[in-house]
Design an enzyme around this catalytic site. Sequence first.
Site, PDB file in Angstrom:
ATOM      1  CG  HIS A 190      -1.645  -0.711   1.035  1.00 28.67           C
ATOM      2  ND1 HIS A 190      -2.856  -1.907   2.040  1.00 28.67           N
ATOM      3  CD2 HIS A 190      -2.719  -1.642  -0.354  1.00 28.67           C
ATOM      4  CE1 HIS A 190      -3.919  -2.165   1.886  1.00 28.67           C
ATOM      5  NE2 HIS A 190      -3.987  -3.078   0.457  1.00 28.67           N
ATOM      6  CB  CYS A 194       5.317  13.905 -10.146  1.00 26.87           C
ATOM      7  SG  CYS A 194       4.341  14.161 -11.052  1.00 26.87           S
TER       8      CYS A 194
HETATM    9  P1  OAD Z   1      -7.381  -2.469  10.413  1.00 25.63           P
HETATM   10  O1  OAD Z   1      -7.961  -1.245  11.521  1.00 25.63           O
HETATM   11  O2  OAD Z   1      -8.817  -2.536   9.262  1.00 25.63           O
HETATM   12  O3  OAD Z   1      -7.263  -3.597  11.633  1.00 25.63           O
HETATM   13  C1  OAD Z   1      -6.912  -3.644  12.247  1.00 25.63           C
HETATM   14  C2  OAD Z   1      -6.673  -5.035  12.474  1.00 25.63           C
HETATM   15  O4  OAD Z   1      -4.950  -5.309  13.894  1.00 25.63           O
HETATM   16  C3  OAD Z   1      -8.124  -5.034  13.328  1.00 25.63           C
HETATM   17  O5  OAD Z   1      -8.060  -6.683  13.744  1.00 25.63           O
HETATM   18  C4  OAD Z   1      -7.582  -5.717  15.120  1.00 25.63           C
HETATM   19  O6  OAD Z   1      -8.195  -6.374  15.652  1.00 25.63           O
HETATM   20  C5  OAD Z   1      -5.970  -5.683  15.202  1.00 25.63           C
HETATM   21  N1  OAD Z   1      -5.264  -5.480  16.236  1.00 25.63           N
HETATM   22  C6  OAD Z   1      -5.295  -4.659  16.749  1.00 25.63           C
HETATM   23  N2  OAD Z   1      -3.606  -4.570  18.131  1.00 25.63           N
HETATM   24  C7  OAD Z   1      -3.798  -5.047  18.008  1.00 25.63           C
HETATM   25  C8  OAD Z   1      -2.558  -5.823  18.251  1.00 25.63           C
HETATM   26  N3  OAD Z   1      -1.949  -5.523  18.984  1.00 25.63           N
HETATM   27  N4  OAD Z   1      -1.826  -6.900  17.954  1.00 25.63           N
HETATM   28  C9  OAD Z   1      -2.332  -8.142  16.381  1.00 25.63           C
HETATM   29  N5  OAD Z   1      -3.742  -7.271  16.016  1.00 25.63           N
HETATM   30  C10 OAD Z   1      -3.677  -6.023  16.120  1.00 25.63           C
HETATM   31  O7  OAD Z   1      -6.204  -2.628   9.535  1.00 25.63           O
HETATM   32  P2  OAD Z   1      -5.949  -3.239   8.123  1.00 25.63           P
HETATM   33  O8  OAD Z   1      -6.749  -4.523   8.486  1.00 25.63           O
HETATM   34  O9  OAD Z   1      -4.110  -3.152   8.631  1.00 25.63           O
HETATM   35  O10 OAD Z   1      -4.704   0.826   3.358  1.00 25.63           O
HETATM   36  O11 OAD Z   1      -6.485  -2.120   7.356  1.00 25.63           O
HETATM   37  C11 OAD Z   1      -6.269  -2.859   6.162  1.00 25.63           C
HETATM   38  C12 OAD Z   1      -5.328  -0.742   4.657  1.00 25.63           C
HETATM   39  O12 OAD Z   1      -7.164  -0.212   4.725  1.00 25.63           O
HETATM   40  C13 OAD Z   1      -4.742  -0.462   5.705  1.00 25.63           C
HETATM   41  O13 OAD Z   1      -3.408  -0.750   4.830  1.00 25.63           O
HETATM   42  C14 OAD Z   1      -5.389   0.868   4.675  1.00 25.63           C
HETATM   43  C15 OAD Z   1      -6.827   1.036   5.320  1.00 25.63           C
HETATM   44  O14 OAD Z   1      -7.281   1.834   4.836  1.00 25.63           O
HETATM   45  C16 OAD Z   1      -4.662   2.271   3.069  1.00 25.63           C
HETATM   46  O15 OAD Z   1      -4.736   3.119   3.202  1.00 25.63           O
HETATM   47  C17 OAD Z   1      -4.351   1.883   1.158  1.00 25.63           C
END
Ligand code: OAD
Length: 245
Positions: free
Chosen positions: A114, A122
Amino acid sequence: MERIRIGPEQRLFVLTGAGVSAESGLKTFRDQDGLWEGSRVEDVATPEAWARDAARVWRFYSQRRREARKAEPNAAHRALADMEQALGERFFLCTQNVDDLHERAGSRRLVHMHGELFASRCEFSGAGMGAFACSRGPFQDDSLYETEAAIARCACGGRIRPHIVWFGEMPLKMNRIEREIAQSTTMLVVGTSGAVYPAANFVHWAGAHVRRIYIGPEEPGNADAFSEIVLGKAGEVLPGLVDVD
Ligand code: OAD
Protein backbone atom coordinates in the site's frame (compact mmCIF):
# COMPACT_ATOMS: atom_id res chain seq x y z
CA MET A 1 0.32 -21.98 21.49
CA GLU A 2 2.63 -24.69 20.20
CA ARG A 3 5.62 -23.41 18.25
CA ILE A 4 5.35 -23.39 14.45
CA ARG A 5 8.06 -25.52 12.92
CA ILE A 6 9.49 -24.48 9.55
CA GLY A 7 11.44 -27.38 8.05
CA PRO A 8 14.36 -27.07 5.63
CA GLU A 9 12.16 -27.39 2.54
CA GLN A 10 9.50 -25.01 3.82
CA ARG A 11 8.85 -21.32 3.19
CA LEU A 12 7.04 -18.75 5.31
CA PHE A 13 4.90 -15.94 3.87
CA VAL A 14 3.83 -13.23 6.34
CA LEU A 15 1.15 -10.57 5.80
CA THR A 16 0.91 -7.76 8.36
CA GLY A 17 -1.65 -5.02 8.92
CA ALA A 18 -2.07 -2.03 11.19
CA GLY A 19 -2.37 -4.27 14.28
CA VAL A 20 1.36 -5.09 14.15
CA SER A 21 2.15 -1.42 14.80
CA ALA A 22 -0.57 -0.92 17.43
CA GLU A 23 1.79 -1.73 20.31
CA SER A 24 4.14 0.98 18.95
CA GLY A 25 1.34 3.49 19.62
CA LEU A 26 0.16 3.90 16.00
CA LYS A 27 -3.59 3.87 15.47
CA THR A 28 -5.20 1.14 13.42
CA PHE A 29 -7.92 2.04 10.89
CA ARG A 30 -11.07 0.20 11.93
CA ASP A 31 -10.71 -0.32 15.68
CA GLN A 32 -12.54 1.96 18.10
CA ASP A 33 -10.93 5.42 17.86
CA GLY A 34 -9.22 4.21 14.65
CA LEU A 35 -8.08 6.50 11.84
CA TRP A 36 -11.25 5.93 9.80
CA GLU A 37 -13.34 7.14 12.73
CA GLY A 38 -11.48 10.46 12.83
CA SER A 39 -11.35 10.98 9.05
CA ARG A 40 -13.52 9.76 6.21
CA VAL A 41 -11.76 7.59 3.64
CA GLU A 42 -13.44 9.61 0.88
CA ASP A 43 -11.90 12.83 2.22
CA VAL A 44 -8.30 11.72 2.57
CA ALA A 45 -7.55 8.43 0.82
CA THR A 46 -8.96 8.48 -2.71
CA PRO A 47 -7.87 10.09 -6.00
CA GLU A 48 -11.10 12.12 -5.86
CA ALA A 49 -10.16 13.53 -2.44
CA TRP A 50 -6.78 14.57 -3.87
CA ALA A 51 -8.45 16.30 -6.84
CA ARG A 52 -10.89 18.11 -4.53
CA ASP A 53 -8.65 19.19 -1.65
CA ALA A 54 -5.01 18.12 -1.84
CA ALA A 55 -4.05 20.14 1.25
CA ARG A 56 -6.51 18.18 3.36
CA VAL A 57 -5.06 14.92 2.07
CA TRP A 58 -1.55 16.13 2.86
CA ARG A 59 -2.57 17.26 6.36
CA PHE A 60 -3.76 13.72 7.07
CA TYR A 61 -0.52 12.11 5.83
CA SER A 62 1.65 14.81 7.45
CA GLN A 63 0.07 13.87 10.76
CA ARG A 64 0.77 10.18 10.03
CA ARG A 65 4.42 11.12 9.31
CA ARG A 66 4.67 12.99 12.64
CA GLU A 67 3.30 10.02 14.57
CA ALA A 68 5.42 7.42 12.75
CA ARG A 69 8.61 9.44 13.34
CA LYS A 70 7.97 9.27 17.08
CA ALA A 71 7.10 5.55 17.12
CA GLU A 72 9.59 2.74 17.72
CA PRO A 73 9.43 -0.86 16.46
CA ASN A 74 7.89 -3.25 18.99
CA ALA A 75 8.45 -6.90 19.91
CA ALA A 76 6.32 -8.07 16.96
CA HIS A 77 8.41 -6.19 14.37
CA ARG A 78 11.58 -7.53 16.01
CA ALA A 79 10.28 -11.10 16.07
CA LEU A 80 9.57 -10.93 12.31
CA ALA A 81 13.07 -9.57 11.65
CA ASP A 82 14.46 -12.48 13.71
CA MET A 83 12.45 -14.96 11.61
CA GLU A 84 14.00 -13.48 8.47
CA GLN A 85 17.47 -13.82 10.01
CA ALA A 86 16.83 -17.50 10.67
CA LEU A 87 15.07 -18.33 7.40
CA GLY A 88 16.82 -16.08 4.86
CA GLU A 89 15.26 -16.52 1.42
CA ARG A 90 12.65 -18.90 2.80
CA PHE A 91 11.01 -15.86 4.48
CA PHE A 92 8.93 -13.15 2.84
CA LEU A 93 7.02 -10.27 4.40
CA CYS A 94 4.23 -8.34 2.73
CA THR A 95 2.92 -5.43 4.75
CA GLN A 96 -0.18 -3.33 4.20
CA ASN A 97 1.37 -0.76 6.52
CA VAL A 98 2.93 2.40 5.21
CA ASP A 99 5.07 3.06 8.31
CA ASP A 100 8.75 2.07 8.31
CA LEU A 101 8.79 0.10 11.57
CA HIS A 102 9.50 -3.27 9.90
CA GLU A 103 12.63 -1.86 8.23
CA ARG A 104 13.71 -0.14 11.42
CA ALA A 105 13.45 -3.49 13.22
CA GLY A 106 15.74 -5.05 10.58
CA SER A 107 13.37 -6.62 8.00
CA ARG A 108 14.76 -6.56 4.45
CA ARG A 109 12.80 -9.15 2.46
CA LEU A 110 9.62 -7.09 2.54
CA VAL A 111 7.28 -5.20 0.24
CA HIS A 112 4.86 -2.39 1.08
CA MET A 113 1.81 -3.22 -1.03
CA HIS A 114 0.00 0.00 0.00
CA GLY A 115 2.98 2.32 -0.44
CA GLU A 116 5.30 4.08 1.98
CA LEU A 117 4.64 6.99 4.28
CA PHE A 118 8.16 8.40 3.97
CA ALA A 119 8.13 8.49 0.17
CA SER A 120 6.38 10.85 -2.24
CA ARG A 121 5.95 11.05 -5.98
CA CYS A 122 4.64 13.31 -8.74
CA GLU A 123 0.85 13.18 -9.12
CA PHE A 124 1.42 12.52 -12.85
CA SER A 125 3.83 9.63 -12.37
CA GLY A 126 2.70 6.03 -12.66
CA ALA A 127 0.56 4.28 -15.25
CA GLY A 128 -2.51 5.55 -16.98
CA MET A 129 -1.84 9.28 -17.06
CA GLY A 130 -1.72 9.50 -20.88
CA ALA A 131 0.13 12.47 -22.35
CA PHE A 132 0.78 13.89 -18.90
CA ALA A 133 2.77 10.92 -17.67
CA CYS A 134 5.84 11.93 -15.70
CA SER A 135 8.74 9.47 -15.54
CA ARG A 136 10.05 10.56 -12.13
CA GLY A 137 9.75 7.70 -9.65
CA PRO A 138 8.98 7.78 -5.92
CA PHE A 139 11.63 9.43 -3.72
CA GLN A 140 12.35 9.55 0.01
CA ASP A 141 10.47 12.43 1.65
CA ASP A 142 9.62 13.18 5.25
CA SER A 143 8.39 16.75 4.71
CA LEU A 144 5.13 18.00 6.16
CA TYR A 145 2.72 19.86 3.86
CA GLU A 146 -0.20 21.72 5.43
CA THR A 147 -1.49 24.10 2.74
CA GLU A 148 -2.05 23.97 -1.01
CA ALA A 149 0.67 26.62 -1.54
CA ALA A 150 3.19 24.58 0.47
CA ILE A 151 2.81 21.43 -1.64
CA ALA A 152 6.09 20.85 -3.51
CA ARG A 153 6.06 20.71 -7.31
CA CYS A 154 7.71 18.31 -9.69
CA ALA A 155 9.88 19.64 -12.55
CA CYS A 156 6.97 18.71 -14.88
CA GLY A 157 4.61 21.01 -12.99
CA GLY A 158 2.66 18.27 -11.19
CA ARG A 159 2.09 18.44 -7.45
CA ILE A 160 4.00 16.09 -5.16
CA ARG A 161 1.64 13.51 -3.61
CA PRO A 162 2.11 10.84 -0.93
CA HIS A 163 3.40 7.50 -2.27
CA ILE A 164 0.34 5.77 -0.82
CA VAL A 165 -2.07 3.44 -2.59
CA TRP A 166 -5.47 5.06 -2.23
CA PHE A 167 -8.82 3.34 -2.55
CA GLY A 168 -9.45 2.77 -6.24
CA GLU A 169 -5.72 2.50 -7.05
CA MET A 170 -3.67 -0.62 -7.81
CA PRO A 171 -1.69 -2.19 -4.96
CA LEU A 172 2.06 -2.43 -5.58
CA LYS A 173 4.33 -5.44 -6.26
CA MET A 174 1.47 -7.85 -6.87
CA ASN A 175 3.48 -10.12 -9.21
CA ARG A 176 6.17 -10.64 -6.60
CA ILE A 177 3.55 -11.22 -3.89
CA GLU A 178 1.67 -13.81 -5.95
CA ARG A 179 4.92 -15.64 -6.67
CA GLU A 180 5.87 -15.73 -3.00
CA ILE A 181 2.41 -16.95 -1.96
CA ALA A 182 2.53 -19.71 -4.59
CA GLN A 183 5.83 -20.99 -3.11
CA SER A 184 4.88 -20.73 0.55
CA THR A 185 4.11 -23.67 2.82
CA THR A 186 3.11 -21.60 5.87
CA MET A 187 1.21 -18.31 5.86
CA LEU A 188 1.14 -16.09 8.93
CA VAL A 189 -1.32 -13.19 8.88
CA VAL A 190 -0.94 -10.65 11.68
CA GLY A 191 -3.11 -7.74 12.83
CA THR A 192 -5.37 -7.09 9.87
CA SER A 193 -9.17 -7.02 9.89
CA GLY A 194 -9.48 -8.85 6.55
CA ALA A 195 -11.67 -6.05 5.20
CA VAL A 196 -9.50 -4.70 2.38
CA TYR A 197 -8.89 -6.53 -0.91
CA PRO A 198 -6.82 -7.98 -2.45
CA ALA A 199 -4.88 -8.54 0.82
CA ALA A 200 -7.93 -10.20 2.42
CA ASN A 201 -7.80 -12.78 -0.37
CA PHE A 202 -4.17 -13.86 0.11
CA VAL A 203 -5.29 -16.57 2.50
CA HIS A 204 -7.54 -17.96 -0.26
CA TRP A 205 -4.70 -17.85 -2.80
CA ALA A 206 -2.59 -20.12 -0.60
CA GLY A 207 -3.12 -23.78 -1.47
CA ALA A 208 -5.12 -26.05 0.83
CA HIS A 209 -1.83 -27.77 1.85
CA VAL A 210 -0.56 -24.45 3.27
CA ARG A 211 -0.82 -23.91 7.03
CA ARG A 212 -2.74 -20.62 7.38
CA ILE A 213 -2.47 -18.96 10.79
CA TYR A 214 -4.04 -15.69 11.93
CA ILE A 215 -2.72 -13.75 14.94
CA GLY A 216 -4.56 -10.83 16.54
CA PRO A 217 -6.78 -9.97 19.51
CA GLU A 218 -10.00 -10.68 17.60
CA GLU A 219 -11.12 -12.80 14.68
CA PRO A 220 -10.71 -11.15 11.27
CA GLY A 221 -13.59 -10.86 8.78
CA ASN A 222 -12.12 -13.70 6.71
CA ALA A 223 -11.58 -16.01 9.72
CA ASP A 224 -13.18 -19.02 8.01
CA ALA A 225 -10.30 -19.25 5.54
CA PHE A 226 -7.63 -19.86 8.21
CA SER A 227 -6.57 -23.26 9.49
CA GLU A 228 -5.64 -21.78 12.91
CA ILE A 229 -6.50 -18.59 14.80
CA VAL A 230 -4.39 -17.42 17.72
CA LEU A 231 -6.12 -14.72 19.73
CA GLY A 232 -3.60 -12.36 21.31
CA LYS A 233 -1.45 -9.30 20.76
CA ALA A 234 1.20 -9.59 18.07
CA GLY A 235 3.98 -8.44 20.41
CA GLU A 236 3.10 -11.17 22.88
CA VAL A 237 2.42 -14.05 20.49
CA LEU A 238 5.14 -13.65 17.83
CA PRO A 239 8.39 -13.74 19.85
CA GLY A 240 9.62 -17.32 19.90
CA LEU A 241 6.63 -18.58 17.91
CA VAL A 242 8.58 -19.98 14.97
CA ASP A 243 11.01 -22.84 15.26
CA VAL A 244 13.40 -23.05 12.31
CA ASP A 245 15.07 -26.27 11.18
P1 OAD B 1 -7.63 -2.45 10.45
O1 OAD B 1 -7.71 -1.24 11.28
O2 OAD B 1 -8.76 -2.72 9.53
O3 OAD B 1 -7.45 -3.73 11.37
C1 OAD B 1 -6.50 -3.76 12.38
C2 OAD B 1 -6.53 -5.11 13.00
O4 OAD B 1 -5.47 -5.16 13.98
C3 OAD B 1 -7.81 -5.46 13.74
O5 OAD B 1 -8.30 -6.69 13.29
C4 OAD B 1 -7.40 -5.55 15.22
O6 OAD B 1 -8.07 -6.60 15.90
C5 OAD B 1 -5.93 -5.88 15.09
N1 OAD B 1 -5.10 -5.49 16.25
C6 OAD B 1 -5.26 -4.47 17.11
N2 OAD B 1 -4.27 -4.46 18.04
C7 OAD B 1 -3.46 -5.51 17.74
C8 OAD B 1 -2.27 -6.07 18.33
N3 OAD B 1 -1.71 -5.54 19.41
N4 OAD B 1 -1.73 -7.17 17.75
C9 OAD B 1 -2.30 -7.73 16.66
N5 OAD B 1 -3.41 -7.25 16.08
C10 OAD B 1 -3.98 -6.16 16.60
O7 OAD B 1 -6.23 -2.36 9.65
P2 OAD B 1 -5.76 -3.16 8.35
O8 OAD B 1 -6.44 -4.47 8.27
O9 OAD B 1 -4.28 -3.13 8.35
O10 OAD B 1 -5.05 0.91 3.50
O11 OAD B 1 -6.29 -2.25 7.21
C11 OAD B 1 -6.04 -2.60 5.87
C12 OAD B 1 -5.92 -1.35 5.02
O12 OAD B 1 -7.07 -0.54 5.19
C13 OAD B 1 -4.78 -0.45 5.41
O13 OAD B 1 -3.55 -0.85 4.83
C14 OAD B 1 -5.21 0.88 4.92
C15 OAD B 1 -6.66 0.84 5.34
O14 OAD B 1 -7.53 1.60 4.66
C16 OAD B 1 -4.72 2.06 2.88
O15 OAD B 1 -4.63 3.13 3.45
C17 OAD B 1 -4.48 1.90 1.43
